[in-house]
Design a protein around this motif. Structure first.
Motif, mmCIF file in Angstrom:
data_model
loop_
_atom_site.group_PDB
_atom_site.id
_atom_site.type_symbol
_atom_site.label_atom_id
_atom_site.label_comp_id
_atom_site.label_asym_id
_atom_site.label_seq_id
_atom_site.Cartn_x
_atom_site.Cartn_y
_atom_site.Cartn_z
ATOM 1 N N ASP A 252 0.597 -1.297 -0.051
ATOM 2 C CA ASP A 252 -0.010 -0.087 -0.074
ATOM 3 C C ASP A 252 0.754 1.422 -0.112
ATOM 4 O O ASP A 252 0.360 2.443 -0.104
ATOM 5 N N THR A 253 2.195 0.995 0.063
ATOM 6 C CA THR A 253 2.970 2.321 0.291
ATOM 7 C C THR A 253 4.239 2.379 -0.814
ATOM 8 O O THR A 253 4.866 3.512 -0.837
ATOM 9 N N VAL A 254 4.571 1.166 -1.479
ATOM 10 C CA VAL A 254 5.622 1.206 -2.159
ATOM 11 C C VAL A 254 5.528 2.255 -3.535
ATOM 12 O O VAL A 254 6.478 2.835 -4.009
ATOM 13 N N GLY A 255 4.322 2.364 -3.979
ATOM 14 C CA GLY A 255 4.096 3.579 -5.031
ATOM 15 C C GLY A 255 4.293 4.791 -4.569
ATOM 16 O O GLY A 255 4.584 5.797 -5.483
ATOM 17 N N GLY A 279 9.055 8.525 -7.905
ATOM 18 C CA GLY A 279 9.077 6.922 -8.160
ATOM 19 C C GLY A 279 10.170 6.386 -7.592
ATOM 20 O O GLY A 279 11.166 6.683 -7.629
ATOM 21 N N PHE A 280 9.895 4.839 -7.339
ATOM 22 C CA PHE A 280 10.878 3.826 -6.880
ATOM 23 C C PHE A 280 11.728 3.274 -7.763
ATOM 24 O O PHE A 280 11.352 2.471 -8.569
ATOM 25 N N LYS A 297 9.321 0.860 -9.731
ATOM 26 C CA LYS A 297 8.654 -0.322 -9.105
ATOM 27 C C LYS A 297 7.307 0.329 -8.665
ATOM 28 O O LYS A 297 7.585 1.238 -7.936
ATOM 29 N N GLY A 298 6.318 -0.081 -8.338
ATOM 30 C CA GLY A 298 5.157 0.325 -7.742
ATOM 31 C C GLY A 298 4.442 1.496 -8.508
ATOM 32 O O GLY A 298 5.135 2.279 -9.554
ATOM 33 N N VAL A 317 7.162 -6.486 -13.462
ATOM 34 C CA VAL A 317 8.150 -7.349 -13.271
ATOM 35 C C VAL A 317 8.954 -7.220 -12.075
ATOM 36 O O VAL A 317 8.938 -6.186 -11.600
ATOM 37 N N ARG A 318 9.842 -8.171 -11.890
ATOM 38 C CA ARG A 318 10.861 -7.761 -10.767
ATOM 39 C C ARG A 318 12.218 -8.324 -11.237
ATOM 40 O O ARG A 318 12.324 -9.256 -12.166
ATOM 41 N N SER A 319 13.234 -7.792 -10.471
ATOM 42 C CA SER A 319 14.696 -8.179 -10.911
ATOM 43 C C SER A 319 14.937 -8.318 -12.314
ATOM 44 O O SER A 319 15.843 -9.341 -12.758
ATOM 45 N N PRO A 320 14.897 -7.270 -12.857
ATOM 46 C CA PRO A 320 15.445 -7.156 -14.620
ATOM 47 C C PRO A 320 16.795 -7.188 -14.624
ATOM 48 O O PRO A 320 17.665 -6.648 -13.668
ATOM 49 N N VAL A 321 17.388 -7.799 -15.606
ATOM 50 C CA VAL A 321 18.754 -7.792 -15.876
ATOM 51 C C VAL A 321 19.073 -7.989 -17.468
ATOM 52 O O VAL A 321 18.307 -8.642 -18.051
#
Length: 617
Positions: A252-255, A279-280, A297-298, A317-321
């Motif tokens: 609820d707070t990451v954004g 932005g994160f 993210k978020g 998505v998560r953890s891009p490389v």
């Protein structure tokens, strides 16, 4: 304790009549435990513009944290294919074929990256003393070296002391990483919160273990996930406030978190901010001499971005490389569907099968399990046999005057059941929980095991909950929380008289099987919680843990030992990279009733808690 806030992380309540998965038949004992973290993760590969997305591995089994080899022909990744919660390192061809193990074992092994010449693997492991360190594996000789294990690199062992996200320099001579060494244990909201935040700095060390030094640091900030520039002169990383490492883990707070991508000149320390605005932003990687790719993210603009202003790839998505040639990107897609009751987990103890459970499991003397069905329901009380049969909703919170939105979020309900010794009653707290306690109430209750005759035991004037029956069934210990009144109380079920047991910031009391002691969690200073026991008459207070990393949620096993959650070994990953995982440093430990004989029972990347031993049948 402002401990958990599931919000969007928890699925909608399942049908009340849904059948439970059966616990597997075994001659071993069972340890029930609750894990907070993703329940699935798959690796995908796509063109850098997001087109041609496809699975990297057709046989996906909880795979994450990928990295490309320098030649772009293979991928190293972390996988839990050897057991839910057991992270090992594997290698595969870029087409997903030829999956081969690189590092396997009972420790956390994660964040692997091959050296530029492909001869060595740098990775994070807890294999020596349960603390996250950077290790190097020589792929030819199989020799393992703890790169950050030297005394001059290690920080104060009483403080956070983890080493994360190793990154090879282009010439293969140095490794950059992040570390929270020699920082303080601190809770969020100026130390008032139960969950920890994390302050990180960026360091480099020679691949031979020499030349250790800090290259970037900012008091009150977290600097993470370093990556080298192609010429080896700069290192890029993300930067956000230490306090925000708590908010990044909350759905609820990451954004609302803001971070920037920064680079530092390795020789001079000169700092350059590569991004600006809200932005994160995280997971930076150079795509050339002057262009850095990163993830946002978020929030509504979530996706993959570059500093040259090209159109982003909008997707969750998560953890891009990114590949060495900048043409492809690998990332994760994760799921948070709640694990089923009795889902098998990796076992760190050969004498026990580890099985997942919903929260606050307790077992009656005749073997009936009771839980608060929070992750797969609406926080009602449910009982069942240990094989999952004879499931019964003993107390349904629907229609009991609780806010439906708070029930959906897991912030209200019937929490922490406790069996009477004769198995005829369950006591529990009903009301609002966690941060909502400051605005609402909870009442101590009990209900018959057949679901009838529920009644309040307190008047609701002060927030009351987390109860446990005495061994003779005549009394119940519980905790109260209010602005002017805190601590443990004991109610006599015959007279309904309540006596004060403690007046500290105490919680989660649990009466020993022999009735002689009560274990509980106490906040001992501004940032630290420890495990205590006390006699039911208020005498002989004993402090059993003294870690700065928070110990708590203690319960008794049937043989008179104490199981509890501990953060003493610190984070196993950069805190800001977690989703919906509020205490990822939390692991389960067992000790004797006097505090001796401490032994870790889990060693995962995730938050493990709510332990309950069931003896072999």
């Amino acid at each position: 304790m402002d401990r958990r806030h599931f919000l969007a992380a928890v699925p909608a309540a399942l049908m009340a009549g849904k059948a439970m998965a059966a616990a597997p038949a075994s001659s071993k004992g069972v340890m029930l435990m609750n894990r907070i973290g993703p329940s699935s993760s798959e690796l995908y590969i796509a063109n850098v513009d997001g087109s041609n997305e496809r699975k990297l591995l057709q046989a996906s089994v909880f795979d994450y944290h990928a990295s490309f080899s320098a030649d772009g022909k293979s991928v190293v990744f972390t996988s839990e294919r050897n057991g839910d919660g057991q992270s090992d390192l594997f290698r595969a061809n870029l087409d997903g074929s030829n999956i081969q193990p690189l590092v396997v074992g009972s420790a956390v092994d994660d964040s692997g990256e091959l050296s530029p010449d492909g001869s060595r693997l740098a990775f994070v492991s807890t294999r020596q003393g349960y603390v996250a360190n950077v290790w190097i594996l020589d792929l030819k000789t199989k020799r393992l070296t703890n790169l950050t294990g030297a005394p001059e690199v290690q920080g104060d062992p009483s403080l956070p002391n983890g080493f994360f996200r190793p990154s090879w320099s282009p010439d293969g001579k140095q490794i950059a990483f992040s570390s929270d060494r020699n920082t303080d244990w601190r809770g969020h909201h100026e130390g008032k919160g139960w969950e920890h935040t994390q302050e990180l700095s960026i360091y480099v060390i020679g691949a031979d273990g020499k030349g250790f030094r800090r290259i970037a640091s900012k008091p009150g900030y977290c600097l993470g996930s370093p990556k080298w520039s192609p010429d080896g002169k700069r290192v890029a990383f993300y930067e956000l406030t230490t306090e925000d490492t708590w908010f990044t883990r909350r759905p609820d707070t990451v954004g609302g978190v803001t971070s920037q991508i920064v680079s530092v000149d390795v020789a001079t320390g000169a700092r350059t901010e590569l991004t600006s605005g809200p932005g994160f932003k995280l997971f930076p990687q150079f795509l050339g001499a002057d262009v850095v790719a990163y993830q946002l993210k978020g929030g509504p603009e979530e996706g993959l971005y570059t500093t040259d202003g090209k159109a982003p790839v909008k997707r969750v998505v998560r953890s891009p490389v990114w590949s060495p040639d900048g043409k492809s990107v690998i990332y994760e897609k994760v799921g948070f569907k709640a694990r089923g009751q009795f889902k098998p987990l990796y076992s760190w103890d050969p004498k026990f099968d580890y099985l997942h459970t919903d929260v606050f499991p307790v077992v009656s003397k005749d073997g009936v399990l009771a839980i608060t069905e929070k992750q797969q329901g609406n926080s009602s009380l449910v009982t069942m046999n240990r094989d999952g049969s004879n499931r019964r909703v003993v107390f349904d919170v629907e229609g009991k005057g609780l806010d439906p939105l708070l029930l959906k979020k897991g912030l209200a309900g019937a929490f922490m059941p406790g069996w009477s010794p004769d198995g005829q009653w369950l006591t529990f707290g009903m009301g609002v929980w966690f941060q909502e306690r400051a605005k609402g109430k909870a009442t101590l209750m009990r209900v018959r095991a057949n679901g009838t005759d529920y009644e309040p035991l307190t008047d609701g004037a002060i927030h009351s909950g987390f109860p446990s029956y005495s061994a003779d069934g005549k009394e119940i210990v519980f905790r109260v929380w209010g602005e002017s009144e805190k601590g443990l109380r004991v109610i006599n079920l015959d007279t309904r008289q309540i006596r004060v047991l403690t007046t500290g910031y105490d919680n989660l009391p649990f009466w020993s099987p022999d009735g002689k002691r009560i274990v509980f969690t106490r906040k001992v200073d501004a940032v630290n919680f420890d495990v205590f026991t006390i006699r039911p008459d208020g005498s002989d207070l004993q402090r059993l843990t003294t870690n700065r990393g928070n110990d708590g949620h203690a319960v008794w096993s049937a043989d008179g030992r104490i199981l509890f959650s501990t953060g003493m070994y610190g984070f196993r990953e950069e805190a800001a990279l977690y989703d919906n995982t509020f205490q990822p440093y939390g692991q389960i430990m067992v000790m004797n009733a006097d505090g001796t004989g401490k032994r870790l029972l889990t060693d995962s990347l995730w938050e493990d808690s709510m332990p309950m031993y069931l003896p072999a049948r």
